[in-house]
Design a protein around this motif. Structure first.
Motif, mmCIF file in Angstrom:
data_model
loop_
_atom_site.group_PDB
_atom_site.id
_atom_site.type_symbol
_atom_site.label_atom_id
_atom_site.label_comp_id
_atom_site.label_asym_id
_atom_site.label_seq_id
_atom_site.Cartn_x
_atom_site.Cartn_y
_atom_site.Cartn_z
ATOM 1 N N VAL A 173 0.721 -1.158 0.016
ATOM 2 C CA VAL A 173 -0.141 0.436 0.025
ATOM 3 C C VAL A 173 0.723 1.145 -0.246
ATOM 4 O O VAL A 173 0.706 2.503 -0.821
ATOM 5 N N LEU A 174 2.252 1.424 0.855
ATOM 6 C CA LEU A 174 3.023 2.125 1.299
ATOM 7 C C LEU A 174 3.594 2.790 -0.884
ATOM 8 O O LEU A 174 3.838 3.827 -1.373
ATOM 9 N N ALA A 175 4.177 1.748 -1.042
ATOM 10 C CA ALA A 175 4.910 1.669 -2.967
ATOM 11 C C ALA A 175 3.125 2.204 -2.996
ATOM 12 O O ALA A 175 3.535 2.985 -4.362
ATOM 13 N N LEU A 176 2.446 1.655 -3.469
ATOM 14 C CA LEU A 176 1.524 2.741 -4.073
ATOM 15 C C LEU A 176 0.814 4.045 -3.999
ATOM 16 O O LEU A 176 0.377 5.087 -4.669
ATOM 17 N N VAL A 177 0.395 4.038 -2.915
ATOM 18 C CA VAL A 177 0.879 5.786 -2.430
ATOM 19 C C VAL A 177 1.792 6.485 -2.641
ATOM 20 O O VAL A 177 1.547 7.654 -3.620
ATOM 21 N N GLY A 178 2.926 6.106 -3.058
ATOM 22 C CA GLY A 178 4.286 6.668 -3.523
ATOM 23 C C GLY A 178 4.046 6.677 -4.671
ATOM 24 O O GLY A 178 4.931 7.972 -5.186
ATOM 25 N N GLN A 179 3.347 6.114 -5.564
ATOM 26 C CA GLN A 179 2.663 6.397 -6.928
ATOM 27 C C GLN A 179 1.555 7.158 -7.106
ATOM 28 O O GLN A 179 1.374 7.285 -8.160
ATOM 29 N N GLY A 180 1.340 7.664 -5.937
ATOM 30 C CA GLY A 180 0.531 8.505 -6.458
ATOM 31 C C GLY A 180 -0.606 7.954 -6.275
ATOM 32 O O GLY A 180 -1.833 8.637 -6.983
ATOM 33 N N LEU A 181 -1.704 7.047 -6.569
ATOM 34 C CA LEU A 181 -2.883 6.218 -6.138
ATOM 35 C C LEU A 181 -3.772 7.143 -5.515
ATOM 36 O O LEU A 181 -3.258 6.601 -4.124
ATOM 37 N N SER A 182 -4.797 6.944 -5.785
ATOM 38 C CA SER A 182 -6.205 7.146 -4.518
ATOM 39 C C SER A 182 -6.630 5.782 -3.915
ATOM 40 O O SER A 182 -6.215 4.810 -4.170
ATOM 41 N N ASN A 183 -7.278 6.110 -2.768
ATOM 42 C CA ASN A 183 -7.616 4.557 -2.476
ATOM 43 C C ASN A 183 -8.748 4.023 -3.818
ATOM 44 O O ASN A 183 -8.743 2.208 -2.951
ATOM 45 N N HIS A 184 -9.455 4.249 -4.093
ATOM 46 C CA HIS A 184 -9.929 3.676 -4.830
ATOM 47 C C HIS A 184 -9.194 2.832 -6.157
ATOM 48 O O HIS A 184 -9.633 1.729 -6.264
ATOM 49 N N GLU A 185 -7.851 3.878 -6.597
ATOM 50 C CA GLU A 185 -7.408 2.976 -7.184
ATOM 51 C C GLU A 185 -6.365 2.113 -6.327
ATOM 52 O O GLU A 185 -5.653 1.011 -7.218
ATOM 53 N N ILE A 186 -6.017 2.202 -5.361
ATOM 54 C CA ILE A 186 -4.897 1.181 -5.054
ATOM 55 C C ILE A 186 -5.557 -0.103 -4.484
ATOM 56 O O ILE A 186 -5.304 -0.846 -4.525
ATOM 57 N N GLY A 187 -7.574 0.212 -3.719
ATOM 58 C CA GLY A 187 -7.579 -0.869 -4.292
ATOM 59 C C GLY A 187 -8.079 -2.188 -5.098
ATOM 60 O O GLY A 187 -8.448 -3.030 -4.799
ATOM 61 N N ALA A 188 -8.280 -1.078 -6.587
ATOM 62 C CA ALA A 188 -8.266 -1.720 -7.039
ATOM 63 C C ALA A 188 -6.939 -2.409 -8.023
ATOM 64 O O ALA A 188 -7.273 -3.567 -8.406
ATOM 65 N N ALA A 189 -6.617 -2.297 -7.389
ATOM 66 C CA ALA A 189 -4.920 -2.294 -8.097
ATOM 67 C C ALA A 189 -4.444 -3.757 -6.970
ATOM 68 O O ALA A 189 -3.523 -4.972 -7.553
ATOM 69 N N LEU A 190 -4.797 -4.210 -5.880
ATOM 70 C CA LEU A 190 -4.795 -4.912 -4.570
ATOM 71 C C LEU A 190 -5.944 -5.908 -4.723
ATOM 72 O O LEU A 190 -5.744 -6.653 -4.005
ATOM 73 N N PHE A 191 -6.801 -5.811 -5.187
ATOM 74 C CA PHE A 191 -8.214 -6.109 -5.012
ATOM 75 C C PHE A 191 -9.043 -5.870 -3.583
ATOM 76 O O PHE A 191 -9.998 -7.459 -3.156
ATOM 77 N N LEU A 192 -8.860 -5.162 -3.281
ATOM 78 C CA LEU A 192 -9.396 -4.424 -2.064
ATOM 79 C C LEU A 192 -10.350 -3.271 -1.950
ATOM 80 O O LEU A 192 -10.797 -2.935 -2.857
ATOM 81 N N SER A 193 -11.196 -3.758 -1.732
ATOM 82 C CA SER A 193 -12.389 -2.161 -1.243
ATOM 83 C C SER A 193 -11.524 -1.855 -0.398
ATOM 84 O O SER A 193 -10.870 -1.484 -0.152
ATOM 85 N N PRO A 194 -12.450 0.255 -1.553
ATOM 86 C CA PRO A 194 -11.996 0.835 -1.486
ATOM 87 C C PRO A 194 -11.693 1.103 0.612
ATOM 88 O O PRO A 194 -10.625 1.711 0.933
ATOM 89 N N SER A 195 -12.617 0.936 1.260
ATOM 90 C CA SER A 195 -12.588 0.703 2.379
ATOM 91 C C SER A 195 -11.503 0.329 3.312
ATOM 92 O O SER A 195 -11.096 0.650 4.731
ATOM 93 N N THR A 196 -11.479 -0.861 2.866
ATOM 94 C CA THR A 196 -10.357 -1.681 3.920
ATOM 95 C C THR A 196 -8.876 -1.183 2.529
ATOM 96 O O THR A 196 -7.816 -0.713 3.278
ATOM 97 N N ALA A 197 -8.565 -0.253 1.694
ATOM 98 C CA ALA A 197 -7.565 0.225 1.408
ATOM 99 C C ALA A 197 -7.330 1.392 2.198
ATOM 100 O O ALA A 197 -6.364 1.096 2.433
ATOM 101 N N ARG A 198 -8.589 2.247 2.715
ATOM 102 C CA ARG A 198 -8.050 2.959 3.147
ATOM 103 C C ARG A 198 -7.921 2.706 4.807
ATOM 104 O O ARG A 198 -7.088 3.779 5.072
ATOM 105 N N THR A 199 -8.203 1.673 5.225
ATOM 106 C CA THR A 199 -7.575 1.246 6.568
ATOM 107 C C THR A 199 -6.303 1.080 6.442
ATOM 108 O O THR A 199 -5.465 1.620 7.667
ATOM 109 N N HIS A 200 -6.080 0.133 5.357
ATOM 110 C CA HIS A 200 -4.415 0.245 5.254
ATOM 111 C C HIS A 200 -3.434 1.058 5.081
ATOM 112 O O HIS A 200 -2.282 1.075 5.474
#
Length: 230
Positions: A173-200
């Motif tokens: 998740v930290l690596a994806l934040v570093g690439q500028g991804l939003s919570n929705h984009e992180i969730g999609a990349a890791l097959f997680l819900s946006p709320s789960t991505a936000r929690t991480h």
């Protein structure tokens, strides 16, 4: 009986900090035209910016770097360290090709930065993004600059020491934040819900002691999870 209309969100309170009067006046004229933004104060130097931030509790401080008495980086650090101002976000004004202060500003607690020659639409967008709690690190050239300074100043630092507190998922998740991804984009990349991505993201931020997503971006560069663009 008709239902009552939902209350409108309060306007974003902005503090202008720049030692050039014409610059402040131009920003004020632009911002005063927006229904969802209000200017709550002006400062001509960094010391005044800190005092005004304490007095007005703005949502966003539009902060120039080069100012007398106290520069924008020092002022940012003081605001970030002041009890009661934890929710104040600082948006740094910079010139990407000459400022070597970008990394210092983000490390001090800035939530992002904007090129001084940005257009009105870009400025308004930047204020709204930062006020919402997101990092504004979009311009490719400026992101490359962050990476160069972060890697240069922390070359002797061991990444594993900094990242040891994170789970493997939180590192991803930290690596994806570093690439500028939003919570929705992180969730999609890791097959997680946006709320789960936000929690991480929140857990990683807390473990790393990061003030916001902007500082997470810096840490991602520092530890090598994200490499500077070529």
């Amino acid at each position: 009986m008709t239902a009552a209309a939902a209350p409108a969100n309060p306007p974003i309170k902005v503090l202008l900090a720049d030692d050039e009067g014409l610059v402040r006046s131009g920003f004020r004229v632009l911002l005063d035209l927006e229904d969802d933004i209000t200017v709550v104060g002006e400062a001509t130097n960094g010391a005044e910016a800190v005092d005004q931030a304490r007095a007005t509790r703005p949502d966003v401080v539009l902060m120039d770097i080069r100012m007398p008495r106290l520069d924008g980086i020092q002022a940012t650090a003081r605001i970030a360290a002041t009890r009661g101002l934890e929710q104040v976000r600082v948006l740094i004004l910079t010139t990407y090709d000459t400022d070597e202060y970008v990394f210092d500003a983000l490390h001090a607690g800035a939530s992002g930065f904007l090129l001084k020659d940005a257009g009105p639409a870009e400025l308004l967008h930047a204020i709204r993004v930062v006020a919402a709690g997101d990092a504004l690190l979009a311009p490719r050239i400026t992101r490359r600059l962050i990476g160069q300074f972060a890697s240069r100043r922390t070359a002797a630092r061991t990444a594993e020491d900094r990242l040891a507190v994170l789970t493997e998922r939180e590192r991803e998740v930290l690596a994806l934040v570093g690439q500028g991804l939003s919570n929705h984009e992180i969730g999609a990349a890791l097959f997680l819900s946006p709320s789960t991505a936000r929690t991480h993201v929140s857990r990683a931020m807390a473990k790393l002691g990061a003030r916001d997503r902007a500082q997470m971006v810096v840490i991602a560069y520092q530890t090598g999870l994200v490499s500077p663009a070529l």
